[in-house]
Scaffold this motif. Sequence first.
Motif, short mmCIF file in Angstrom:
data_model
loop_
_atom_site.label_atom_id
_atom_site.label_comp_id
_atom_site.label_asym_id
_atom_site.label_seq_id
_atom_site.Cartn_x
_atom_site.Cartn_y
_atom_site.Cartn_z
N THR A 44 7.03 -3.93 -10.36
CA THR A 44 7.64 -3.16 -12.22
C THR A 44 6.06 -2.98 -12.49
N ALA A 45 5.01 -2.87 -12.44
CA ALA A 45 3.71 -1.57 -12.39
C ALA A 45 5.08 -0.07 -12.18
N ASP A 46 4.98 -0.01 -11.01
CA ASP A 46 5.73 1.09 -10.16
C ASP A 46 7.10 2.02 -11.02
N VAL A 47 7.86 0.40 -11.80
CA VAL A 47 8.74 1.12 -12.22
C VAL A 47 8.27 1.23 -13.90
N HIS A 48 7.14 0.80 -14.42
CA HIS A 48 6.73 1.30 -15.86
C HIS A 48 6.08 2.51 -15.50
N VAL A 49 5.01 3.33 -14.11
CA VAL A 49 4.50 4.52 -14.22
C VAL A 49 5.47 5.42 -13.69
N SER A 50 7.02 5.19 -13.12
CA SER A 50 8.00 6.64 -12.97
C SER A 50 8.49 6.34 -14.85
N GLU B 59 0.76 -1.41 0.09
CA GLU B 59 0.08 0.24 0.26
C GLU B 59 0.86 1.44 0.29
N GLU B 60 1.80 1.22 0.94
CA GLU B 60 2.77 2.56 0.52
C GLU B 60 3.19 2.44 -0.50
N LEU B 61 3.57 1.07 -1.31
CA LEU B 61 4.68 1.58 -2.53
C LEU B 61 3.49 2.20 -3.36
N ARG B 62 2.23 2.10 -3.11
CA ARG B 62 0.87 2.56 -4.12
C ARG B 62 0.22 3.65 -4.24
N SER B 63 0.83 3.92 -3.01
CA SER B 63 1.03 5.14 -2.49
C SER B 63 2.22 6.44 -2.85
N GLY B 64 3.40 5.54 -2.93
CA GLY B 64 3.97 6.63 -3.57
C GLY B 64 5.31 6.52 -2.82
N ASP B 65 4.72 5.97 -1.94
CA ASP B 65 6.38 5.42 -0.96
C ASP B 65 7.59 5.29 -1.74
#
Length: 211
Positions: A204-210, A132-138
Amino acid sequence: MGAATVCWQCGQPVGGLFCEACTALQVPPADYYELFGIPPRLALDSADLEKRFYALSRRLHPDLFTRKPEQERGYSLDAAAVLNDAHRVLRDPVTRAEYVLRKHGFDIGEQRSKDVPPELLEEVFELNMALEELRSGDEDARPQLESARDKFHVLRDEIDDAIEKKFLRYDADGARATLAEIRGLLNRRRYIQNLAREVEKELTADVHVSD
């Protein structure tokens, strides 16, 4: 093969996939092990399985039966389909074990909380918080999740080793209790694999968003 039957074309007794008298293809067996002509063991020689698969693929290719009677052409299509399914299932240790378990009446449905180490369940709570923290951008949660993913992969590999040993035991004793132990290990493996996939998906999703 199973008990001898009578050839549909010449009426002679047959005990294999092809009639020895007239060479006609017979009804393909539904049992995957029987189709390959190997005993129903869990520990298989992968090289031998591949050799049998390609040999049968050549013998059962529908193109070889285009001038055969309609009944035999149908058998060739059925046999080719069963062969592909059998190869897909038996070449993978997990799907092979699930196939044998089903044949012996075991339920293979996922049991997310059963057969899972209690200490792992405790970690899941922290894992969900980190997700949840990663999803929120932490981004501070990323190292924790990467560490968890690596741990899940190690646990999965350890379970795979344990499953391989249980395969050998079952082939030696044929005990239903051994199958029950294998099912328990598969449930654990499925649970851990799902956790690893969930973590990998978020990383992976977070990397793609970045990007």
